[in-house]
Enzyme design. Structure first.
Site, mmCIF file in Angstrom:
data_model
loop_
_atom_site.group_PDB
_atom_site.id
_atom_site.type_symbol
_atom_site.label_atom_id
_atom_site.label_comp_id
_atom_site.label_asym_id
_atom_site.label_seq_id
_atom_site.Cartn_x
_atom_site.Cartn_y
_atom_site.Cartn_z
ATOM 1 N N ASP A 223 71.438 44.922 71.715
ATOM 2 C CA ASP A 223 72.660 44.125 71.532
ATOM 3 C C ASP A 223 73.870 45.015 71.265
ATOM 4 O O ASP A 223 74.950 44.796 71.803
ATOM 5 C CB ASP A 223 72.453 43.139 70.367
ATOM 6 C CG ASP A 223 73.690 42.288 70.147
ATOM 7 O OD1 ASP A 223 74.176 41.693 71.132
ATOM 8 O OD2 ASP A 223 74.178 42.226 68.998
ATOM 9 N N HIS B 9 51.515 34.496 57.023
ATOM 10 C CA HIS B 9 51.838 34.097 55.657
ATOM 11 C C HIS B 9 53.197 34.644 55.264
ATOM 12 O O HIS B 9 53.634 35.668 55.775
ATOM 13 C CB HIS B 9 50.800 34.641 54.690
ATOM 14 C CG HIS B 9 49.439 34.060 54.898
ATOM 15 N ND1 HIS B 9 48.554 34.577 55.810
ATOM 16 C CD2 HIS B 9 48.818 33.011 54.315
ATOM 17 C CE1 HIS B 9 47.441 33.869 55.795
ATOM 18 N NE2 HIS B 9 47.568 32.906 54.889
#
Lengths: 266, 150
Positions: free
Chosen positions: A127, A76
């Protein structure tokens, strides 16, 4: 137990939470990224080409928590009231440990948000550091705790060290348990000591004691496993047949000897 | 006289039961210990009390007998709970009845001091940031030493 994301026909569906009560819910997840010690040093010193690694990864984690519903199909969309990401630099293990905490007052749990936040924070760390280290490994992303809601609170049990070897054995001989007729001293470890040693009860053959006292028993236990050195800590108490004892307390066969930390009742 | 149990207790009921049909009791002191929502760490969600079955009962009986040898007591009731408890839950009850208030006050204080340092109970607290075993307090040891050697 059944999977709530499957309907009666076994098809994936989103759970209708409209009738669930709003409660305060919180979830905490953790994970880590292991890297070369040199990479970790660069990260701590702020010397990596992409700049402040931890601040960036923290923002990435927070953003990810807010967008979990876009990534995980049946989640949700939630109005989170709090997302926090914490990093700990563990030099011994050469890794950055990330913890995410999500909270809201609502009808559905926030563990997916916390897990997503940790995952994306670790990916961002990868990263940010990959220019200098491509061998980094992201590991052990897991839910630590979850509170609120119908299914009740959950806390991950702390990991234990491998259990101490307790069986009687001689070289080239494997036995399961002790022979019934061997007179033994029954040893119990209680409370925090039980968890620290990873042992609950064990039997020590009475004849193996060179000295028939609590000190003699401790000596035999130490021979079996060096972790029993912890029994010599002056904080550790002992009771023989449920009466407080000490190193000099004499032992006989079938005695029950309990070791435990200072008491904290009342 | 002593009980180690999972179930909650009602101090009022226990007191009424202790006083039932007695006219010789002049004073009754009641102490109830409760779970706080803060201790070593804030936000305590609950705690689990572990004990050493068998030794716990004999230790509590020995403490009560010691109190009875020091003060003229007319009734003692000790209940200590074990298992999971939430903040606000009662943990321990000590009721001491005597002809006069001083003995009842002192014996109740004594029983709690000895219980906290001699009865084999251990508390593990559950907080939002994890679980930990509660450490012993030096002040509890000091409090127990006030009563001298036994």
């Amino acid at each position: 137990m059944s999977l709530t994301h499957l309907n009666t026909r076994g098809e994936a569906h989103m759970v209708d939470v409209a009738d669930k009560a709003e409660t305060r819910r919180e979830a905490r997840a953790s994970g880590y990224i292991t890297m070369q010690p040199a990479t970790l040093a660069l990260l701590s010193a702020g010397g990596l080409p992409k700049g402040d690694v931890l601040a960036t990864a923290r923002i990435a984690g927070i953003q990810a928590a807010k967008r979990t519903h876009e990534l995980i199909p049946l989640c949700h969309m939630l109005a989170l009231s709090k997302v926090s990401i914490d990093f700990e630099i563990n030099e011994t293990e050469s890794r950055v440990e990330a913890t995410a905490t999500c909270r809201l007052s609502g009808r559905t749990g926030v563990e997916m948000e916390a897990l997503t936040a940790v995952s994306v924070a670790c990916l961002t760390l990868y990263d940010m550091c990959k220019a200098v280290d491509k061998d980094m490994i992201i590991g052990e992303i897991k839910l630590e705790a979850k509170t609120g809601g119908k299914s009740g609170d959950y806390y991950r049990e702390p990991e234990r060290d491998s259990p101490i070897v307790t069986g009687e054995y001689r070289s080239g001989e494997v036995t399961v348990g002790l022979r019934q007729d061997t007179p033994c001293v029954h040893v119990k470890c209680l409370a925090e000591l039980r968890e620290r040693l990873g042992i609950n009860e064990l039997d020590v053959p009475f004849e193996s004691l060179k000295e028939q006292t609590v000190a003699g028993l401790k000596a035999i236990l130490r021979e079996r496993d060096e972790r029993f050195f912890q029994l010599d800590d002056s904080r550790v108490l002992c009771a023989v047949n449920q009466v407080m004892g000490s190193d000099g307390t004499p032992l006989t066969a079938d005695d029950e000897v309990a070791f435990f930390p200072p008491v904290t009742g009342g | 006289m002593i009980d180690v149990q999972h179930a909650a207790f009602d101090p009022g009921f226990e007191q009424t039961k202790l006083l039932q049909g007695r006219q010789d009791i002049g004073a009754i002191v009641s102490f109830t210990g409760l779970v706080r929502d803060f201790n070593e760490k804030p936000d305590i969600l609950g705690m689990t009390l572990e004990h050493y079955p068998g030794m716990t009962e004999s230790a509590l009986n020995a403490i009560v007998e010691e109190a009875e040898s020091r003060w003229p007591l007319q009734g003692v009731r000790v209940i200590h709970r074990v298992g999971y408890l939430a903040p606000g839950d009662p943990i321990v009850l000590v009721l001491v009845a005597s002809a006069h208030r001083r003995a009842a006050f002192e014996a109740c204080d004594f029983i709690m001091d000895y219980l906290k340092t001699r009865a084999p109970f251990w508390k593990k607290e559950h907080t939002a940031s994890g679980h930990h075993w509660v450490a012993e307090r030096a002040s509890d040891q000091r409090d127990a030493r006030r009563w001298g050697e036994s």
